[in-house]
Design a protein around this motif. Structure first.
Motif, short mmCIF file in Angstrom:
data_model
loop_
_atom_site.label_atom_id
_atom_site.label_comp_id
_atom_site.label_asym_id
_atom_site.label_seq_id
_atom_site.Cartn_x
_atom_site.Cartn_y
_atom_site.Cartn_z
N LYS A 115 -18.10 53.23 3.32
CA LYS A 115 -17.80 52.58 4.58
C LYS A 115 -18.72 51.38 4.80
CE LYS A 115 -17.27 53.46 9.53
NZ LYS A 115 -17.40 54.47 10.62
N GLU A 145 -17.57 48.74 2.56
CA GLU A 145 -16.37 48.12 3.10
C GLU A 145 -16.70 47.18 4.25
OE1 GLU A 145 -13.75 51.24 4.21
OE2 GLU A 145 -13.21 51.78 2.15
N GLU A 146 -17.67 47.57 5.09
CA GLU A 146 -18.06 46.70 6.20
C GLU A 146 -18.67 45.40 5.68
OE1 GLU A 146 -20.66 49.03 8.57
OE2 GLU A 146 -19.05 50.18 9.54
N GLU A 203 -18.05 44.11 2.72
CA GLU A 203 -16.95 43.37 2.11
C GLU A 203 -16.06 42.75 3.18
OE1 GLU A 203 -14.60 41.89 -1.07
OE2 GLU A 203 -16.65 42.70 -0.92
N ARG A 204 -15.82 43.50 4.27
CA ARG A 204 -15.01 42.98 5.36
C ARG A 204 -15.69 41.75 5.99
NH1 ARG A 204 -15.03 47.11 8.35
NH2 ARG A 204 -13.21 48.12 7.45
N LEU A 245 -15.24 38.89 3.62
CA LEU A 245 -13.87 38.36 3.67
C LEU A 245 -13.62 37.60 4.96
CD1 LEU A 245 -11.87 41.39 2.21
CD2 LEU A 245 -12.34 39.21 1.09
N GLN A 246 -14.12 38.14 6.08
CA GLN A 246 -13.96 37.44 7.36
C GLN A 246 -14.64 36.09 7.33
OE1 GLN A 246 -15.44 40.23 10.24
NE2 GLN A 246 -13.50 41.34 10.40
#
Length: 304
Positions: free
Chosen positions: A202, A205-206, A208-209, A212-213
């Motif tokens: 998680k 992912e945060e 990576e998020r 990406l953002q």
């Protein structure tokens, strides 16, 4: 006998659902690392197959290779590796690590040693030296009750701290042994290990998020700038075309005005010529009348 016992132990390690974490011992420097096999197929690694440990005035580096239900999994190098460090190979499944002991000085692991269920010793690594004032000894032994299947700790340029993950196949004997050794044990069941893995994923992912953002935001800004640039270019082209048309219209307007002037001049010239023609005709008609009068007069004279 060793082969049969090792195979039996290996099967038990695969089937057992209980993993526990012991330690770490040592200092708080460096960065934390954890190779407990949280994402392994059986809920955790099933053994240690190979290890390569750097040894100088302290334990300088560590690199382990684990077993994941028959598949080899290489860990991450911790500390600074020396290319001359030999690799120690265990005869897995028949041979497993069942004992670890060492010293730390509250900053680094200064001395370390392992032993297997076949009573084979690995190490010592580091330098025990003569002056151990302020050093702390640590030891964990789980003969006939469990085996080391993973490691954790802290490392920077050297090994700051070390802990172990143990697969337990005789819980009663294991926990009784840990109590007698005064070792604190943390339960690490597959469910908790999976939850920890989920938390780690998680976090990844945060991150990576967020990345990406950030890329999306930068992409939108670049697109906006490109649109603005294209808009400016198109506007400039449009203005140039309008200016060309205006120049063309102006040129045509000038041409039309010139033609109108020429037409007016021609009309005036035509009017002048028409007047001259009318005067000429008038003079001719007058001459013709005078000539008729003269002929009439001459006729009268000749008849006298």
């Amino acid at each position: 006998m060793h082969t049969y016992l090792g195979t039996f132990i290996g099967v038990l390690m695969v089937l057992t659902l209980q993993r526990v974490k012991i330690g770490p011992w040592g200092g708080t420097g460096g960065h934390a690392w954890d190779e407990g096999g949280h994402g392994a197929s059986a809920g955790g690694y099933t053994g240690v197959r190979r290890m390569s440990i750097g040894s100088s005035w302290c334990v300088s580096s560590m690199l382990f290779e684990y077993d994941d239900n028959g598949k080899r999994v290489k860990g991450t190098l911790q500390g600074e590796r020396d290319n001359g460090i030999p690799e120690e190979e265990l005869d897995f499944h028949g041979e497993v690590l069942t004992h670890m002991c060492g010293y730390h000085d509250n900053h680094l692991i200064r001395w370390l040693q392992f032993r297997s269920n076949r009573n084979r010793t690995f190490g010592p690594y580091g330098n025990l030296g003569e002056d151990k004032a302020g050093w702390t000894r640590f030891e964990v032994s789980m003969e006939h009750s469990g085996s080391i299947v993973g490691f954790c700790g802290r490392s920077g340029n050297f090994t700051d701290a070390i802990g172990v993950y143990v697969a337990v196949w005789n819980p009663e004997r294991f926990y009784d042994s840990m109590r007698r050794q005064g070792v604190r044990v943390y339960r690490a069941s597959p469910l908790r290990m999976d939850l920890r893995q989920i938390e780690e994923e998680k976090k990844k992912e945060e991150v990576e998020r967020g990345r990406l953002q950030k890329e999306i935001k930068e992409g939108r800004e670049r697109l906006l700038k490109l649109r603005l640039k294209l808009g400016v270019d198109v506007l400039q082209q449009y203005q140039e075309i309008v200016q060309q048309l205006e120049r063309g219209r102006e040129g045509k307007r000038q041409t039309i005005e010139e033609l109108q002037v020429e037409h007016e001049q021609l009309e005036r010239e035509r009017g002048r010529l028409r007047k001259e023609l009318d005067l000429k005709r008038l003079r001719e008609s007058r001459l013709e009348v005078e000539l008729n009068h003269m002929q009439t007069w001459w006729s009268k004279i000749t008849h006298l």
